[in-house]
Design a protein around this motif. Structure first.
Motif, PDB file in Angstrom:
ATOM      1  N   SER A  24     -25.804 -19.475   0.649  1.00  0.00           N
ATOM      2  CA  SER A  24     -26.532 -19.065   1.858  1.00  0.00           C
ATOM      3  C   SER A  24     -25.654 -18.054   2.594  1.00  0.00           C
ATOM      4  O   SER A  24     -24.447 -17.937   2.308  1.00  0.00           O
ATOM      5  CB  SER A  24     -26.812 -20.268   2.748  1.00  0.00           C
ATOM      6  N   TYR A  46     -25.356  -9.413   1.282  1.00  0.00           N
ATOM      7  CA  TYR A  46     -26.704  -9.991   1.289  1.00  0.00           C
ATOM      8  C   TYR A  46     -27.784  -8.912   1.244  1.00  0.00           C
ATOM      9  O   TYR A  46     -28.821  -9.074   0.630  1.00  0.00           O
ATOM     10  CB  TYR A  46     -26.866 -10.864   2.545  1.00  0.00           C
ATOM     11  N   THR A 146     -31.109 -25.574  -8.052  1.00  0.00           N
ATOM     12  CA  THR A 146     -31.593 -24.737  -6.943  1.00  0.00           C
ATOM     13  C   THR A 146     -31.354 -23.260  -7.262  1.00  0.00           C
ATOM     14  O   THR A 146     -32.241 -22.424  -7.070  1.00  0.00           O
ATOM     15  CB  THR A 146     -30.848 -25.130  -5.647  1.00  0.00           C
ATOM     16  N   LEU A 150     -34.169 -20.230  -7.640  1.00  0.00           N
ATOM     17  CA  LEU A 150     -34.073 -18.994  -6.845  1.00  0.00           C
ATOM     18  C   LEU A 150     -33.944 -17.761  -7.733  1.00  0.00           C
ATOM     19  O   LEU A 150     -34.505 -16.706  -7.440  1.00  0.00           O
ATOM     20  CB  LEU A 150     -32.815 -19.054  -5.981  1.00  0.00           C
ATOM     21  N   PRO A 186     -34.305 -26.972  -1.284  1.00  0.00           N
ATOM     22  CA  PRO A 186     -33.277 -26.029  -0.809  1.00  0.00           C
ATOM     23  C   PRO A 186     -33.549 -24.594  -1.258  1.00  0.00           C
ATOM     24  O   PRO A 186     -33.263 -23.652  -0.520  1.00  0.00           O
ATOM     25  CB  PRO A 186     -31.982 -26.561  -1.443  1.00  0.00           C
ATOM     26  N   ALA A 187     -34.134 -24.426  -2.446  1.00  0.00           N
ATOM     27  CA  ALA A 187     -34.447 -23.062  -2.924  1.00  0.00           C
ATOM     28  C   ALA A 187     -35.502 -22.437  -2.008  1.00  0.00           C
ATOM     29  O   ALA A 187     -35.385 -21.279  -1.594  1.00  0.00           O
ATOM     30  CB  ALA A 187     -34.937 -23.102  -4.367  1.00  0.00           C
ATOM     31  N   GLU A 189     -36.153 -23.281   1.036  1.00  0.00           N
ATOM     32  CA  GLU A 189     -35.537 -23.109   2.360  1.00  0.00           C
ATOM     33  C   GLU A 189     -34.849 -21.750   2.449  1.00  0.00           C
ATOM     34  O   GLU A 189     -34.925 -21.056   3.454  1.00  0.00           O
ATOM     35  CB  GLU A 189     -34.529 -24.249   2.561  1.00  0.00           C
ATOM     36  N   ARG A 190     -34.178 -21.357   1.362  1.00  0.00           N
ATOM     37  CA  ARG A 190     -33.474 -20.076   1.342  1.00  0.00           C
ATOM     38  C   ARG A 190     -34.450 -18.896   1.486  1.00  0.00           C
ATOM     39  O   ARG A 190     -34.088 -17.859   2.028  1.00  0.00           O
ATOM     40  CB  ARG A 190     -32.690 -19.928   0.034  1.00  0.00           C
ATOM     41  N   GLU A 193     -35.155 -17.651   5.078  1.00  0.00           N
ATOM     42  CA  GLU A 193     -34.118 -16.985   5.872  1.00  0.00           C
ATOM     43  C   GLU A 193     -34.458 -15.497   6.040  1.00  0.00           C
ATOM     44  O   GLU A 193     -34.874 -14.836   5.092  1.00  0.00           O
ATOM     45  CB  GLU A 193     -32.755 -17.113   5.171  1.00  0.00           C
ATOM     46  N   THR A 196     -33.081 -12.972   3.559  1.00  0.00           N
ATOM     47  CA  THR A 196     -33.447 -13.014   2.143  1.00  0.00           C
ATOM     48  C   THR A 196     -34.854 -12.429   1.983  1.00  0.00           C
ATOM     49  O   THR A 196     -35.040 -11.238   1.897  1.00  0.00           O
ATOM     50  CB  THR A 196     -33.384 -14.452   1.567  1.00  0.00           C
TER      51      THR A 196
END
Ligand code: SF4
Length: 363
Positions: A24, A46, A146, A150, A186-187, A189-190, A193, A196
């Motif tokens: 993250s 990023y 995860t 992604l 969790p994937a 969730e990313r 962001e 992303t």
């Protein structure tokens, strides 16, 4: 010193480096600080990884060479390799990805005017054993991590034209997503962001064979993901034949969990129904489905099955699909017939990974 130009995916696998995509932004910032690198560099990295869709470290030209070398020595870029890339006549594209342990997984991008949808997988193989499904023929090998979930998204994103963006994600590829919630959530969730994909939960559809406890768990996490339940039959006897995992669950329990999902999230559940010729596509089946779904917060998506020669199962005709759909619509249940996408590259529902499995079975 590692020469980044020579640094390949396989080197990274052998060195067992974590993939950069697993981090993250706060984690990458912390990594920078731990390595005496200014925190703002994480934001730059990023930007290269997500909006700029970089495919290698050397593309990141505004980063000092020393930093790029340090990144290459610490992280792998992708941990999967593209084993094959197919493009169908309707511009559906399918990637067969070879994972670090030489297992395979598939993911697809489908295009319509104003809509670019990707379909991703959550497991290598599947334990659910649906009889019409090529993806689960060889059983379950393992859950995807995860990072591997992604990575399908970032690999597919790099197939798009510069101006093109992913508008929708369906978690409907190989595997039962709710059996791998611990890695899937969790994937996803990313993806929310801002740095992303800035992707809203309503544009993500999670498909399930219908695991009531897991549906309730998903309902309680406070996100508004679209939920699709693969029903495929309107009575337990037939459903257990088509979807064997139904034996210990039962349709009623699934419908109750789906209503709970609606109450918690406000999201109407979609019921997926694969039309199998002579098996579940009669007017009687449609009327039974009406009885089950009437007065529920339901939308039905009929899926004209692509014939799978290996399984000796045929798809229903367009005429049969229309009759089935009319019975439901006339009873007030909103019903659509899904368009076939990517049939000429086996990218359609239930056909992912078929050629590989076919090779295994035929020896
Ligand atoms: S249809 Fe989905 S849940 Fe059923 S076996 Fe195939 S991948 Fe698994």
């Amino acid at each position: 010193m590692i020469d980044t130009k020579e640094f390949t995916v396989l080197d990274a696998m052998e060195l067992k480096l974590p993939t950069i995509f697993a981090l993250s932004l706060p984690e990458l910032e912390q990594w920078c600080l731990d390595h005496q690198i200014k925190k703002y560099r994480a934001g730059q990295i990023y930007r290269w990884l997500f909006p700029m869709r970089a495919k290698s470290w050397e593309e990141m030209t505004d980063l000092p060479l020393e930093l790029r070398e340090k990144l290459a020595a610490s992280f792998s870029f992708f941990t999967s390799e593209i084993e094959s890339h197919q493009i169908a006549s309707d511009r559906t594209e399918k990637l067969l990805l070879k994972l670090h342990d030489r297992e395979f997984v598939e993911c697809v991008v489908m295009r319509e005017p104003n809509r670019t949808t990707i379909c991703i997988s959550t497991q290598v193989g599947c334990a659910m054993g649906c009889v019409f499904c090529a993806s689960g023929l060889a059983g379950l090998t393992r859950n995807l991590t995860t990072a591997e979930i992604l990575e399908q998204i970032t690999q597919l994103d790099r197939l798009l034209d510069e101006q093109e963006k992913i508008t929708n994600i369906v978690v409907m590829g190989i595997g039962e997503p709710l059996a791998n919630l611990a890695n899937l959530l969790p994937a996803l969730e990313r993806l929310h962001e801002g740095k992303t994909f800035n992707f809203g939960s309503r544009r993500i559809t999670i498909s399930t064979v219908g695991l009531p406890e897991k549906i309730r768990e998903l309902a309680r996490i406070g996100k508004r993901y679209s939920l699709a339940v693969s029903l495929h039959a309107s009575n337990d006897k037939l459903r257990t034949e088509i979807v064997p995992v139904n034996k210990n669950i039962g349709i009623r329990e699934i419908l109750e969990a789906a209503e709970y999902y609606f109450e918690q999230t406000g999201r109407r559940v979609t019921y997926e129904y694969v039309l199998l010729s002579g098996i579940n596509d009669s007017p009687r089946d449609a009327k039974q489905l009406v009885t089950l779904l009437k007065n529920r917060h339901a939308h039905v998506n009929l899926i004209p099955m692509n014939a799978i020669s290996l399984l000796d199962i045929g798809g229903s005709s367009q005429e049969t699909a229309r009759t089935f759909s009319h019975i439901l619509n006339d009873a007030g249940i909103v019903t659509t017939i899904r368009k076939r996408k990517g049939a000429d590259i086996d990218a359609a529902c239930g056909q992912l990974r078929l050629p590989k499995i076919h090779d295994q079975i035929k020896g």
